[in-house]
Design an enzyme around this catalytic site. Structure first.
Site, PDB file in Angstrom:
ATOM      1  N   ASP A  46       0.982  -1.077  -0.053  1.00  0.00           N
ATOM      2  CA  ASP A  46       0.005   0.164   0.094  1.00  0.00           C
ATOM      3  C   ASP A  46       0.825   1.381  -0.018  1.00  0.00           C
ATOM      4  O   ASP A  46       1.815   1.488   0.830  1.00  0.00           O
ATOM      5  CB  ASP A  46      -0.942  -0.016   1.254  1.00  0.00           C
ATOM      6  CG  ASP A  46      -2.200   0.942   0.992  1.00  0.00           C
ATOM      7  OD1 ASP A  46      -1.932   2.123   1.167  1.00  0.00           O
ATOM      8  OD2 ASP A  46      -3.179   0.281   0.981  1.00  0.00           O
ATOM      9  N   SER A  96      -6.899   5.023  -0.465  1.00  0.00           N
ATOM     10  CA  SER A  96      -6.676   3.616  -0.369  1.00  0.00           C
ATOM     11  C   SER A  96      -8.188   3.013  -0.774  1.00  0.00           C
ATOM     12  O   SER A  96      -8.265   2.044  -1.392  1.00  0.00           O
ATOM     13  CB  SER A  96      -6.503   3.053   0.874  1.00  0.00           C
ATOM     14  OG  SER A  96      -4.988   3.317   0.956  1.00  0.00           O
ATOM     15  N   GLU A 276      -1.776  -7.736   2.037  1.00  0.00           N
ATOM     16  CA  GLU A 276      -1.512  -6.281   1.773  1.00  0.00           C
ATOM     17  C   GLU A 276      -0.332  -6.073   2.777  1.00  0.00           C
ATOM     18  O   GLU A 276      -0.630  -6.444   3.924  1.00  0.00           O
ATOM     19  CB  GLU A 276      -2.638  -5.302   2.220  1.00  0.00           C
ATOM     20  CG  GLU A 276      -2.269  -4.013   2.024  1.00  0.00           C
ATOM     21  CD  GLU A 276      -3.312  -3.082   2.831  1.00  0.00           C
ATOM     22  OE1 GLU A 276      -3.431  -1.694   2.668  1.00  0.00           O
ATOM     23  OE2 GLU A 276      -3.875  -3.324   3.865  1.00  0.00           O
TER      24      GLU A 276
HETATM   25 ZN   LIG Z   1      -2.428   6.308   2.884  1.00  0.00          ZN
END
Ligand SMILES: [Zn+2]
Length: 502
Positions: A46, A96, A276
């Site tokens: 991420d 996100s 993730e």
């Molecule tokens: Zn962020």
């Protein structure tokens, strides 16, 4: 710092590792990049700006004399590579939840929402479609709270990413088979506003519930697992690696990923699993060099484990990407002929804590001396008086940079002071609009051989692999979006252009 043996990386002995890799179908069933996969593993680092994998590779080569797995993956030429464009319905810069929802529904939505439009239209998320139409088992693994925006975007539709307690309930309703990550406070009756004990509710629904690393590693194969390993996010990897009590109780990302695979691999019709490395994004927001490199290293090690497993099977599509760039870090040229740049990476090997841990220790009223002490203790670096002053002033909100949006915080000042030592520069504290890399390998990877693609095309690409014809309601226009958000017409000038939404 010692090199990591495979045993340290996976936390299991050679025999344990071999059994994790044991395929449940015959080997050699590879269908090439055009075939239809049985399983999909979607790996997300991420907030990983394009410079992060190369900087990790340079760090590993400089300090440990070995390449990253990411580089080996690129070098062996098996993966399809593309770049992904990541804008949302509200901005060229996505968050996100909008980015994950683009993968999860094929539609661009407003930052902060999860698989829905601002008029309340619910978009059916990817996992619901794959579960209904292809009977796939489903899994989510993350180092954030398990209810955080990125995993949520694969599985639920919800008006706001912030209601994580409700997102936890939706996982239970959908019956996501494997959930591994952080976020105790959204499951525990003592911290939930409604006092519901979600652990008990998951257990009643047939889930095995585990709360520490040893219990997770001891789980025998079989479906339905809820594993929660911290109150909020899982600790930064640089903190986890350097604190025995964390190492002992919190699994690594590779361990969680392999355990999830072990739980899902015998499901009759295959599985889809999202993995993730969430804290790469958090370290980027903090401009924390050791924070970002060690969490990217945890991602790299998880990738090696996942691809190792997938290679033995030949029936699994592995996608590797990020949801957006963040703060765009890079190793900068320093010194005569830029000789000093490598010394910066060598100094990073001394780091033993994240900025979050270090700044929590110095508090909001630090003296330059207390900053110097903490930096020496946790990072092994001697700041000079001016550098320590810069950080202590920023922490006390008395910095000259207080009014410069991109560099106003204490962690930004710490990053700037350490820039003299690490030679790593940052372009700000927030997400960026950069195109981001996407790699795919295994059956179905040809779907991603496009050179350049919008993140919202991933949804259709995955459904097509399973022969599923499904479309969510049409893309909302920017005029409609503004009307539902209660913004005036003039905002149209600033809104993202229509051609990004097509
Ligand atoms: Zn962020």
């Amino acid at each position: 710092m010692a090199k990591f043996s495979r045993r340290e990386v996976f936390g299991v002995g050679a025999a344990g590792l071999a059994s994790l890799y044991l395929p449940s179908v015959a080997l050699g069933s590879s269908q090439g990049s055009r075939g239809r996969p049985r399983n999909v593993i979607f790996c997300v680092s991420d907030g990983m700006s394009a410079g992060v994998p190369s900087m990790l590779d340079q760090f590993l080569s400089t300090v440990h004399g070995r390449p990253s797995f990411w580089r080996r993956l690129l070098q062996d030429g098996r993966s399809v590579q593309t770049v992904q464009e990541t804008c949302s319905l509200s901005s060229l810069v996505t968050d996100s939840s909008a980015a994950s929802s683009a993968w999860g529904s094929g539609r661009r939505i407003v930052n902060g929402q999860v698989n829905c439009f601002p008029d309340g239209t619910r978009l059916i998320p990817l996992y619901e479609v794959l579960k209904d139409r292809a009977k796939l088992a489903t899994g989510l693994v993350t180092t954030a709270t398990i209810t955080h925006a990125t995993p949520a975007g694969f599985a639920v539709s919800h008006p706001t990413r912030d209601e994580e307690a409700q997102i936890a309930e939706k996982y239970l309703s959908l019956g996501v088979d494997v959930l591994l990550g952080g976020g105790d406070r959204f499951f525990n009756s003592s911290s939930r506003a409604d006092k519901r004990n979600l652990y008990a509710e998951f257990a009643r629904a047939g889930y095995r519930v585990v709360r520490d690393r040893a219990s997770m590693l001891a789980l025998r194969p079989g479906r339905k697992v809820l594993g929660i390993f911290s109150s909020s996010h899982v600790p930064y990897e640089v903190d986890r690696r350097n604190r025995k009590e964390l190492r002992d109780t919190v699994p690594s990302l590779a361990e969680m990923a392999l355990k999830a695979i072990g739980m899902l691999q015998d499901s009759p019709n295959g599985f889809v699993l999202q993995v993730e490395a969430a804290r790469v994004d958090h370290a980027a927001h903090s401009n924390d060099p050791a924070g970002i490199l060690y969490d990217q290293l945890a991602f790299d090690e998880a990738l090696e484990a996942i691809v190792g497993w997938a290679d033995q099977r030949g029936d699994t599509l592995v996608v590797v990407t990020t949801d957006h760039g963040n703060s765009n870090p890079g190793l900068m040229g320093a010194g005569d002929e830029y000789f000093d740049s490598m010394a910066g990476l060598e100094k990073l090997a001394e780091a033993k804590a994240s900025f979050t841990t270090l700044l929590a220790q110095v508090g909001t009223q630090p003296t330059p001396e207390s900053v110097r002490e903490a930096v020496r203790e946790h990072l092994g670096i001697g700041l000079n008086a001016e550098e320590a002053e810069l950080v202590s002033k920023a922490a006390r909100r008395a910095s000259d940079l207080q009014k410069v949006d991109l560099y106003s915080g204490a962690s930004s000042a710490l990053a700037m002071a350490l820039g003299n030592h690490y030679h790593i520069g940052w372009s700000g504290p927030s997400h960026s609009s950069d195109w981001v890399p996407l790699l795919a390998l295994g059956p179905g990877s040809r779907q991603f051989a496009r050179g350049w693609m919008k993140n919202s095309s991933v949804f259709d690409a995955l459904l097509e692999l399973y022969g599923i014809r499904f479309q969510n309601p049409p893309q909302m226009s920017r005029e409609e979006m503004l009307r539902h958000l209660g913004k005036r017409k003039e905002a149209l000038r600033r809104a993202v252009r229509e051609h990004w939404l097509a």
